[in-house]
Write a protein that holds these residues in place. Structure first.
Motif, short mmCIF file in Angstrom:
data_model
loop_
_atom_site.label_atom_id
_atom_site.label_comp_id
_atom_site.label_asym_id
_atom_site.label_seq_id
_atom_site.Cartn_x
_atom_site.Cartn_y
_atom_site.Cartn_z
N ALA A 61 31.54 66.30 -26.58
CA ALA A 61 31.40 66.98 -25.28
C ALA A 61 30.96 68.42 -25.51
O ALA A 61 31.37 69.05 -26.48
N PRO A 62 30.08 68.91 -24.67
CA PRO A 62 29.60 68.35 -23.41
C PRO A 62 28.42 67.38 -23.56
O PRO A 62 27.86 66.93 -22.57
N LEU A 63 28.06 67.06 -24.80
CA LEU A 63 26.96 66.13 -25.02
C LEU A 63 27.43 64.69 -24.85
O LEU A 63 28.62 64.39 -24.91
N SER A 122 31.18 60.75 -23.87
CA SER A 122 31.01 61.81 -24.87
C SER A 122 31.81 61.52 -26.14
O SER A 122 31.81 62.32 -27.07
N ILE A 123 32.48 60.37 -26.19
CA ILE A 123 33.26 60.01 -27.38
C ILE A 123 32.56 58.91 -28.15
O ILE A 123 32.20 57.87 -27.59
N LEU A 124 32.40 59.15 -29.44
CA LEU A 124 31.85 58.14 -30.35
C LEU A 124 32.99 57.54 -31.15
O LEU A 124 33.84 58.27 -31.67
N ARG A 147 16.69 57.25 -34.43
CA ARG A 147 16.04 56.09 -33.82
C ARG A 147 17.01 55.27 -32.97
O ARG A 147 16.60 54.55 -32.08
N GLU A 148 18.29 55.39 -33.29
CA GLU A 148 19.29 54.57 -32.61
C GLU A 148 19.90 55.22 -31.37
O GLU A 148 20.46 54.53 -30.54
N PHE A 149 19.80 56.55 -31.25
CA PHE A 149 20.48 57.26 -30.18
C PHE A 149 19.58 58.24 -29.44
O PHE A 149 18.64 58.79 -30.01
N THR A 150 19.93 58.46 -28.18
CA THR A 150 19.44 59.63 -27.45
C THR A 150 20.69 60.45 -27.13
O THR A 150 21.75 59.90 -26.84
N VAL A 151 20.52 61.76 -27.19
CA VAL A 151 21.62 62.68 -26.91
C VAL A 151 21.22 63.53 -25.72
O VAL A 151 20.13 64.08 -25.69
#
Length: 153
Positions: A61-63, A122-124, A147-151
């Motif tokens: 967070a905040p991402l 926001s939690i991985l 390649r696997e994620f957008t943030v």
């Protein structure tokens, strides 16, 4: 934040539900859900047997990180007779701890098939080796696949 094939993120270790590891007093899975799921994932082609049977919950967070191109997706996994089959996705990651990088996977039980315990976006949830000395509130650096994620914010 972006470095070639990895996105570098800074987060904080937060408390989860304790179901993945079986540490919650009310967990229906005394040895944890991950312990029960690992054989199914291995049968599907992802061997997690070298990792700790629980998840490290990291708030960025905040991402928010959205898994858009997982390395592995397994559909309709009936890992427990207690509920309907679930879908799971995984993407490689690396976590910095004790002056070393540790390999792992972002573990993503698809919310549309998961009966309970939804996480804040926001939690991985990370599956990795057991990290001695990690505590809630600790700052953590991690790398996730570009390649696997957008943030997003």
């Amino acid at each position: 934040m972006r470095s070639g094939e990895w996105l570098e993120l800074h987060g904080v270790v937060v408390e989860g539900y304790g179901v993945a590891s079986g540490t919650a007093a009310d967990s229906p899975y005394p040895r944890g859900s991950i312990e029960l799921q690992v054989p199914f994932f291995k049968d599907c082609g992802l061997d997690l047997t070298r990792f700790h049977r629980g998840t490290l919950n990291v708030s960025i967070a905040p991402l928010r990180a959205s898994m858009v191109n997982p390395r592995f997706t397994f559909r309709s996994i009936l890992w427990s007779p207690s509920h309907e089959p679930e879908d799971f996705s995984f993407a490689p990651c690396q976590i910095a701890h004790a002056e070393a990088w540790h390999a792992g996977f972002v573990y993503y039980p698809h919310p549309e098939t998961k009966p309970r315990h939804h996480h804040d976006p926001s939690i991985l949830e990370i599956i990795t080796t057991y990290l001695t000395g990690v505590a809630y509130g600790d700052a953590i650096d991690l790398l996730i696949g570009a390649r696997e994620f957008t943030v997003t914010r």
